[in-house]
Scaffold this motif. Structure first.
Motif, PDB file in Angstrom:
ATOM      1  N   ASP A 149       0.814  -1.220   0.000  1.00 17.89           N
ATOM      2  CA  ASP A 149       0.000   0.000   0.000  1.00 17.89           C
ATOM      3  C   ASP A 149       0.848   1.271   0.000  1.00 17.89           C
ATOM      4  N   CYS A 150       1.994   1.239   0.693  1.00 19.84           N
ATOM      5  CA  CYS A 150       2.736   2.478   0.954  1.00 19.84           C
ATOM      6  C   CYS A 150       4.096   2.566   0.279  1.00 19.84           C
ATOM      7  N   ALA A 151       4.715   1.443  -0.034  1.00 19.85           N
ATOM      8  CA  ALA A 151       6.035   1.462  -0.670  1.00 19.85           C
ATOM      9  C   ALA A 151       6.175   0.235  -1.568  1.00 19.85           C
ATOM     10  N   PRO A 152       5.362   0.134  -2.631  1.00 20.06           N
ATOM     11  CA  PRO A 152       5.302  -1.093  -3.436  1.00 20.06           C
ATOM     12  C   PRO A 152       6.582  -1.426  -4.198  1.00 20.06           C
ATOM     13  N   TRP A 153       7.516  -0.480  -4.287  1.00 21.79           N
ATOM     14  CA  TRP A 153       8.776  -0.725  -4.996  1.00 21.79           C
ATOM     15  C   TRP A 153       9.815  -1.427  -4.109  1.00 21.79           C
ATOM     16  N   THR A 154       9.507  -1.648  -2.817  1.00 22.44           N
ATOM     17  CA  THR A 154      10.477  -2.213  -1.876  1.00 22.44           C
ATOM     18  C   THR A 154      10.944  -3.598  -2.325  1.00 22.44           C
ATOM     19  N   ASP A 155      12.224  -3.866  -2.132  1.00 23.85           N
ATOM     20  CA  ASP A 155      12.837  -5.146  -2.485  1.00 23.85           C
ATOM     21  C   ASP A 155      12.610  -6.135  -1.347  1.00 23.85           C
ATOM     22  N   VAL A 156      11.734  -7.114  -1.577  1.00 27.43           N
ATOM     23  CA  VAL A 156      11.391  -8.110  -0.559  1.00 27.43           C
ATOM     24  C   VAL A 156      11.512  -9.510  -1.146  1.00 27.43           C
ATOM     25  N   ALA A 157      12.303 -10.362  -0.500  1.00 21.77           N
ATOM     26  CA  ALA A 157      12.312 -11.791  -0.809  1.00 21.77           C
ATOM     27  C   ALA A 157      11.454 -12.470   0.245  1.00 21.77           C
ATOM     28  N   PHE A 158      10.429 -13.185  -0.193  1.00 20.87           N
ATOM     29  CA  PHE A 158       9.460 -13.786   0.714  1.00 20.87           C
ATOM     30  C   PHE A 158       9.544 -15.302   0.575  1.00 20.87           C
ATOM     31  N   VAL A 159      10.022 -15.983   1.623  1.00 22.33           N
ATOM     32  CA  VAL A 159      10.155 -17.439   1.614  1.00 22.33           C
ATOM     33  C   VAL A 159       9.162 -18.026   2.617  1.00 22.33           C
ATOM     34  N   ASN A 160       8.255 -18.857   2.113  1.00 13.42           N
ATOM     35  CA  ASN A 160       7.245 -19.460   2.976  1.00 13.42           C
ATOM     36  C   ASN A 160       7.301 -20.982   2.871  1.00 13.42           C
ATOM     37  N   CYS A 161       7.283 -21.632   4.030  1.00 13.19           N
ATOM     38  CA  CYS A 161       7.367 -23.092   4.086  1.00 13.19           C
ATOM     39  C   CYS A 161       6.055 -23.673   4.597  1.00 13.19           C
ATOM     40  N   ALA A 162       5.625 -24.769   3.970  1.00 16.69           N
ATOM     41  CA  ALA A 162       4.387 -25.440   4.369  1.00 16.69           C
ATOM     42  C   ALA A 162       4.546 -26.939   4.165  1.00 16.69           C
ATOM     43  N   ARG A 163       3.659 -27.689   4.784  1.00 16.52           N
ATOM     44  CA  ARG A 163       3.743 -29.141   4.638  1.00 16.52           C
ATOM     45  C   ARG A 163       3.259 -29.581   3.259  1.00 16.52           C
ATOM     46  N   ARG A 164       2.099 -29.047   2.808  1.00 16.56           N
ATOM     47  CA  ARG A 164       1.525 -29.406   1.514  1.00 16.56           C
ATOM     48  C   ARG A 164       1.128 -28.136   0.767  1.00 16.56           C
ATOM     49  N   PRO A 165       0.927 -28.213  -0.540  1.00 21.70           N
ATOM     50  CA  PRO A 165       0.568 -27.013  -1.307  1.00 21.70           C
ATOM     51  C   PRO A 165      -0.691 -26.322  -0.799  1.00 21.70           C
ATOM     52  N   GLU A 166      -1.714 -27.097  -0.445  1.00 25.71           N
ATOM     53  CA  GLU A 166      -2.975 -26.480  -0.008  1.00 25.71           C
ATOM     54  C   GLU A 166      -2.857 -25.820   1.358  1.00 25.71           C
ATOM     55  N   GLU A 167      -1.752 -26.044   2.053  1.00 23.33           N
ATOM     56  CA  GLU A 167      -1.572 -25.454   3.375  1.00 23.33           C
ATOM     57  C   GLU A 167      -0.786 -24.141   3.329  1.00 23.33           C
ATOM     58  N   ILE A 168      -0.474 -23.666   2.132  1.00 30.70           N
ATOM     59  CA  ILE A 168       0.192 -22.363   2.012  1.00 30.70           C
ATOM     60  C   ILE A 168      -0.852 -21.269   2.252  1.00 30.70           C
ATOM     61  N   ILE A 169      -0.760 -20.612   3.383  1.00 29.01           N
ATOM     62  CA  ILE A 169      -1.733 -19.581   3.753  1.00 29.01           C
ATOM     63  C   ILE A 169      -1.484 -18.328   2.910  1.00 29.01           C
ATOM     64  N   PHE A 170      -2.563 -17.732   2.409  1.00 26.24           N
ATOM     65  CA  PHE A 170      -2.516 -16.503   1.596  1.00 26.24           C
ATOM     66  C   PHE A 170      -1.834 -16.724   0.241  1.00 26.24           C
ATOM     67  N   ARG A 171      -1.799 -17.939  -0.249  1.00 23.78           N
ATOM     68  CA  ARG A 171      -1.048 -18.198  -1.485  1.00 23.78           C
ATOM     69  C   ARG A 171      -1.551 -17.366  -2.661  1.00 23.78           C
ATOM     70  N   LYS A 172      -2.869 -17.319  -2.870  1.00 24.82           N
ATOM     71  CA  LYS A 172      -3.407 -16.573  -4.015  1.00 24.82           C
ATOM     72  C   LYS A 172      -3.112 -15.083  -3.891  1.00 24.82           C
ATOM     73  N   GLU A 173      -3.257 -14.545  -2.682  1.00 26.83           N
ATOM     74  CA  GLU A 173      -2.980 -13.119  -2.503  1.00 26.83           C
ATOM     75  C   GLU A 173      -1.494 -12.823  -2.705  1.00 26.83           C
ATOM     76  N   LEU A 174      -0.636 -13.717  -2.228  1.00 28.95           N
ATOM     77  CA  LEU A 174       0.802 -13.520  -2.422  1.00 28.95           C
ATOM     78  C   LEU A 174       1.159 -13.519  -3.906  1.00 28.95           C
ATOM     79  N   GLU A 175       0.574 -14.437  -4.638  1.00 32.90           N
ATOM     80  CA  GLU A 175       0.855 -14.487  -6.076  1.00 32.90           C
ATOM     81  C   GLU A 175       0.343 -13.235  -6.770  1.00 32.90           C
ATOM     82  N   LEU A 176      -0.794 -12.710  -6.321  1.00 33.53           N
ATOM     83  CA  LEU A 176      -1.323 -11.470  -6.884  1.00 33.53           C
ATOM     84  C   LEU A 176      -0.401 -10.294  -6.546  1.00 33.53           C
ATOM     85  N   LEU A 177       0.074 -10.242  -5.299  1.00 32.94           N
ATOM     86  CA  LEU A 177       1.001  -9.175  -4.917  1.00 32.94           C
ATOM     87  C   LEU A 177       2.298  -9.279  -5.709  1.00 32.94           C
TER      88      LEU A 177
END
Length: 363
Positions: A149-177
């Motif tokens: 919302d406030c600084a969309p150009w920021t350099d962020v590496a986001f690493v998320n670990c889950a047991r199974r694909p369906e257990e990735i919380i916020f996956r669709k929103e993360l892909e949209l972001l």
């Protein structure tokens, strides 16, 4: 229908006050198996002021005594008219299961906070690395939403670990972001395949081999980590072993810090033992006069006197037990659950404050 207008400008509203207002549920949504997001607004139409990554403490009316449970806000203060917590129902988690069964749109519940210093606002940097597992993604999501919302150009590496694909919380929103934020790189890592969803990404557990694949320049980033304690411990040890400057590593934990207990002093033979000292303690709002034994906290003395002071962590982190001191002096050893300006206004944390003199508090 509520008596007030549904829309007011922010400058016409006061910030939310956890001592005067409660939260009202305005939305419940499923995020993943056994994971829900609960969205709240103030019951007095106030706005929420906090830092992304902070947490609140909910007072859950589970039994005879309310259950105090601390949850990180997954929402962003850049959208100040509501707050949200995203919670996972673990086996044996009484409070979370109660929320799943009882919180619905219109339900009102008491809350305290926000508190905590796990936020990128306290550690500004050119590049960030967010590492999370399971529901530990919630403070990262709060920070990422704020950055979007406030600084969309920021350099962020986001690493998320889950047991199974369906257990990735916020996956669709993360892909949209990821499609909106040019500086955001996403790295998902799962442990096992699923019959429910195909997977062509990285597999296994995060280690010194996989981390450089997901974030090649991690040594040059400010690192924030959140997840189960064994996960955070593994990430900490892995970074340390690579020579990472640990001054740039931050992790969220609601566990009590270790306390070194000095060995008891040996009394000389025949020496008289001092009587246990007590200090007068008055609870003004309850109109109760009591006392505090030497070494006892205000919270312990309150419980012994039948005075209820809400408390969750009980080691000076969450800020739930904040009360105003009318008179007297205390020794307070907190862990960030109270602000300097609040101390200046006379507030203390009952769980980690020990009276030094006769004391009167508003409780």
């Amino acid at each position: 229908m509520p008596e007030f207008s549904l829309y007011r400008h922010l400058d016409e509203m006061a910030p939310w006050n956890d001592r005067l207002q409660v939260l009202e549920v305005i939305g419940v949504s499923d995020e993943a198996p056994q994971v829900k997001t609960f969205t709240f607004r103030s019951d007095a139409q106030t706005w929420f002021r906090y830092k992304p990554g902070q947490f609140i403490t909910l007072e859950l009316p589970v039994g005879d005594e309310p259950l105090m449970r601390t949850y990180t806000l997954s929402s962003s203060p850049s959208r100040p008219f509501s707050v949200a917590v995203t919670v996972k129902a673990q086996p044996g988690s009484v409070g979370t299961h109660w929320m799943f069964d009882n919180l619905a749109v219109g339900t009102r519940i008491r809350a305290f906070g926000p508190s905590g210093d796990f936020t990128h606002h306290n550690h500004p940097a050119a590049r960030y690395l967010f590492v999370s597992a399971g529901s530990g993604i919630t403070p990262m999501m709060s920070m990422l939403r704020w950055l979007n919302d406030c600084a969309p150009w920021t350099d962020v590496a986001f690493v998320n670990c889950a047991r199974r694909p369906e257990e990735i919380i916020f996956r669709k929103e993360l892909e949209l972001l990821g499609s909106h934020m040019p500086g955001l790189s996403l790295g998902f890592l799962i442990e096992e395949r699923s019959s429910r969803e195909s997977w062509f990404g990285h597999m296994g557990r995060l280690d010194a081999v996989r981390l450089p694949l997901l974030s090649p320049d991690f040594h040059e980033r400010e690192v924030f980590c959140c997840g189960p304690d064994p996960f955070m411990r593994a990430v900490h040890n892995m970074l340390e072993a690579t020579g990472f400057d640990m001054a740039h590593y931050h992790q969220e934990s609601f566990g009590a810090p270790p306390v070194e207990t000095p060995p008891p002093a040996k009394a000389e033979a025949g020496a008289a033992q001092p009587a246990e000292a007590t200090l007068p303690l008055r609870f003004a709002s309850s109109d109760i006069d009591s006392h505090c034994v030497a070494g006892q906290t205000v919270l312990q003395a309150a419980r012994a006197s039948g005075v209820r002071i809400p408390a969750a962590c009980e080691f000076g982190l969450c800020g739930t037990c904040r009360v105003r001191k009318v008179s007297g002096e205390v020794e307070m050893n907190h862990n960030g659950g109270i602000l300097d300006e609040e101390i200046g206004e006379g507030y203390i944390l009952a769980c980690c404050s020990k009276p030094l003199t006769a004391l009167e508090i508003e409780a």
